[in-house]
Structures are given as structure tokens and as C-alpha cells.
Design a protein around this motif. Structure first.
Motif, PDB file in Angstrom:
ATOM      1  N   MET A   1       0.842  -1.192   0.000  1.00  0.00           N
ATOM      2  CA  MET A   1       0.000   0.000   0.000  1.00  0.00           C
ATOM      3  C   MET A   1       0.879   1.244   0.000  1.00  0.00           C
ATOM      4  SD  MET A   1      -3.323   1.186   2.115  1.00  0.00           S
ATOM      5  CE  MET A   1      -2.809   0.827   3.751  1.00  0.00           C
ATOM      6  N   LYS A   2       0.500   2.220  -0.812  1.00  0.00           N
ATOM      7  CA  LYS A   2       1.243   3.475  -0.920  1.00  0.00           C
ATOM      8  C   LYS A   2       0.493   4.559  -0.150  1.00  0.00           C
ATOM      9  CE  LYS A   2       3.941   5.838  -4.429  1.00  0.00           C
ATOM     10  NZ  LYS A   2       4.239   5.910  -5.858  1.00  0.00           N
ATOM     11  N   VAL A   3       1.159   5.121   0.855  1.00  0.00           N
ATOM     12  CA  VAL A   3       0.530   6.084   1.761  1.00  0.00           C
ATOM     13  C   VAL A   3       1.224   7.437   1.656  1.00  0.00           C
ATOM     14  CG1 VAL A   3       0.036   6.617   4.181  1.00  0.00           C
ATOM     15  CG2 VAL A   3      -0.133   4.253   3.373  1.00  0.00           C
ATOM     16  N   ALA A  25      -5.645  11.424  -2.929  1.00  0.00           N
ATOM     17  CA  ALA A  25      -6.123  10.045  -2.734  1.00  0.00           C
ATOM     18  C   ALA A  25      -6.892   9.555  -3.957  1.00  0.00           C
ATOM     19  CB  ALA A  25      -6.997   9.972  -1.482  1.00  0.00           C
ATOM     20  N   GLU A  26      -7.577  10.435  -4.646  1.00  0.00           N
ATOM     21  CA  GLU A  26      -8.416  10.039  -5.781  1.00  0.00           C
ATOM     22  C   GLU A  26      -7.724  10.168  -7.141  1.00  0.00           C
ATOM     23  OE1 GLU A  26     -11.313   8.564  -5.602  1.00  0.00           O
ATOM     24  OE2 GLU A  26     -11.501   8.760  -3.432  1.00  0.00           O
ATOM     25  N   ASP A  29      -1.383   7.979  -7.547  1.00  0.00           N
ATOM     26  CA  ASP A  29      -1.207   6.544  -7.273  1.00  0.00           C
ATOM     27  C   ASP A  29      -1.173   6.232  -5.773  1.00  0.00           C
ATOM     28  OD1 ASP A  29       1.243   7.742  -6.777  1.00  0.00           O
ATOM     29  OD2 ASP A  29       2.423   6.193  -7.783  1.00  0.00           O
ATOM     30  N   ASP A  31      -2.737   5.204  -2.273  1.00  0.00           N
ATOM     31  CA  ASP A  31      -3.903   4.439  -1.833  1.00  0.00           C
ATOM     32  C   ASP A  31      -4.626   5.136  -0.686  1.00  0.00           C
ATOM     33  OD1 ASP A  31      -3.530   2.076  -3.568  1.00  0.00           O
ATOM     34  OD2 ASP A  31      -1.687   1.829  -2.391  1.00  0.00           O
ATOM     35  N   GLN A  32      -3.840   5.797   0.158  1.00  0.00           N
ATOM     36  CA  GLN A  32      -4.406   6.520   1.299  1.00  0.00           C
ATOM     37  C   GLN A  32      -3.577   7.772   1.558  1.00  0.00           C
ATOM     38  OE1 GLN A  32      -4.461   4.043   4.834  1.00  0.00           O
ATOM     39  NE2 GLN A  32      -6.251   2.886   4.118  1.00  0.00           N
ATOM     40  N   LYS A  68     -10.343   6.831   2.299  1.00  0.00           N
ATOM     41  CA  LYS A  68      -8.916   6.914   1.957  1.00  0.00           C
ATOM     42  C   LYS A  68      -8.137   7.931   2.792  1.00  0.00           C
ATOM     43  CE  LYS A  68      -9.715   5.500  -2.824  1.00  0.00           C
ATOM     44  NZ  LYS A  68      -9.575   5.902  -4.235  1.00  0.00           N
TER      45      LYS A  68
END
Length: 192
Positions: A1-3, A25-26, A29, A31-32, A68
Motif C-alpha cells: 500500500m502506498k501512503v 487520494a483520488e 497513485d 492508496d491513502q 482513503k
């Protein structure tokens, strides 16, 4: 996961913060996006800050309906003052399967060279830079840097300082805050 890590005092968190975080987030790339509530920024005076947990509560209330977007109090138990490099190392130890990136405004990138271990951060972490109204363009050394990503996010020129001062002056700032944050500020009588 990319935060993506969005650091700030969030004193208070306002719709500008939410618009930028949600956009990333939207439309990237990531994820959160985690709102990292900073207890004490080495570049800011501490006396104007609300209590850490009151600011965290506002971030929690502002983000609870967004899948997210997450509040983070990770820095509350780290040595003070907080330095981003220490937080990144700590987060990597705690979440070895996550890839962490930084989110910052163009204005912060101008002072990035002053950060503790700025070169190490730049070498090991991607930085997502959102636009701010400014006389200067993005610093030339970051123009084509493989780790610095300029994001075409909406330009939000709302400041927490403006909001605090307006509340103190008895002005209505409800449109600048999400309803849960406004309700909490109002109920707690903050910044008056």
C-alpha cells in the motif's frame, strides 16, 4: 500500500486540507493519505497550538467519512521536536509493507533544504507537491527530479491562522470548516 503523509499542526483542519488530501487520494497513485498531526513543528511557536489530542480529534472528525483519509497521532510519542526523517523511519519499522511518501505545498519545498536529513529524505522517498499561489516557480533543482512529483491539485489559499483570527473576531467561518469540525470548535469554544 502506498501512503501519502500530510504533516501539519491542523490548528484547525479546514476544507483546504481536505480538498488537497482527497484530490491526492483520488487522482494519484496513493492508496491513502494520512494526516500526521504534529505536536510541535520546530519552525512554529508552540503557544498558539491547541492540545495535541484536541487537534487529533478535529482531524478524526473531519476524515471519518472518507475511506482513503486517516488521522495519525504517530508523532505524539516520538522525541520532540519532531523531525520528518525520524517519523519516516519509525513508520517504516511499524509498517514494513507500506510505501510512505510525503505531501507538501510548493512553498514548503522552497525551504526543504533546511530540513534535517533533507538529502536522505529526497533519496529514499517520493514527494508529492501541490501548488500554492506564489511569485516563484518550483525550485529549479526539483524541476525534473525523479522523486518530486508536481500534482495538479486545486489551489487552496485558506489558512488556519486566518480561521483562528476570524473566530476570535467573532466572524462566521463555518464555510471554511467541515461540519463535524465546526460543531466541535463551537461546542468547545476554541479560539475565542
Amino acid at each position: 500500500m502506498k501512503v501519502g503523509l500530510y504533516f501539519g499542526s491542523f490548528n484547525p483542519i479546514h476544507i483546504g486540507h481536505l480538498v488537497i488530501a482527497n484530490h491526492l487520494a483520488e487522482h494519484s497513485d496513493l492508496d491513502q493519505v494520512w494526516f500526521v498531526v504534529t505536536p510541535h513543528n520546530p519552525f512554529k511557536k508552540k503557544n498558539s497550538l491547541l492540545d495535541n489530542y484536541q487537534r487529533f480529534e478535529m482531524v478524526y472528525r473531519a476524515t471519518k467519512d472518507y475511506v482513503k483519509l486517516k488521522p495519525s497521532d504517530i508523532e505524539f510519542n516520538l522525541p520532540q521536536p519532531n523531525y520528518t526523517i525520524n517519523t519516516l523511519v519509525h513508520l517504516e519499522e511499524k509498517h514494513p509493507d507500506f510505501e510512505f511518501c510525503l505531501i507538501m505545498g510548493e512553498d514548503n519545498l522552497k525551504h526543504f533544504h533546511k530540513w534535517k536529513n533533507a538529502d536522505v529524505i529526497l533519496e529514499n522517498y517520493h514527494i508529492y507537491v501541490y501548488p500554492r499561489i506564489s511569485e516563484d516557480a518550483i525550485e529549479s533543482q526539483f524541476e525534473d527530479h525523479p522523486k518530486v512529483h508536481k500534482v495538479d491539485a486545486p489551489i487552496m489559499e485558506i489558512s488556519s491562522t486566518f480561521i483562528r483570527n476570524a473566530i476570535k473576531a467573532g466572524k462566521n467561518v463555518q464555510p471554511l470548516l467541515s461540519k463535524p469540525v465546526w460543531d466541535y470548535l463551537d461546542e468547545m469554544n476554541f479560539y475565542r
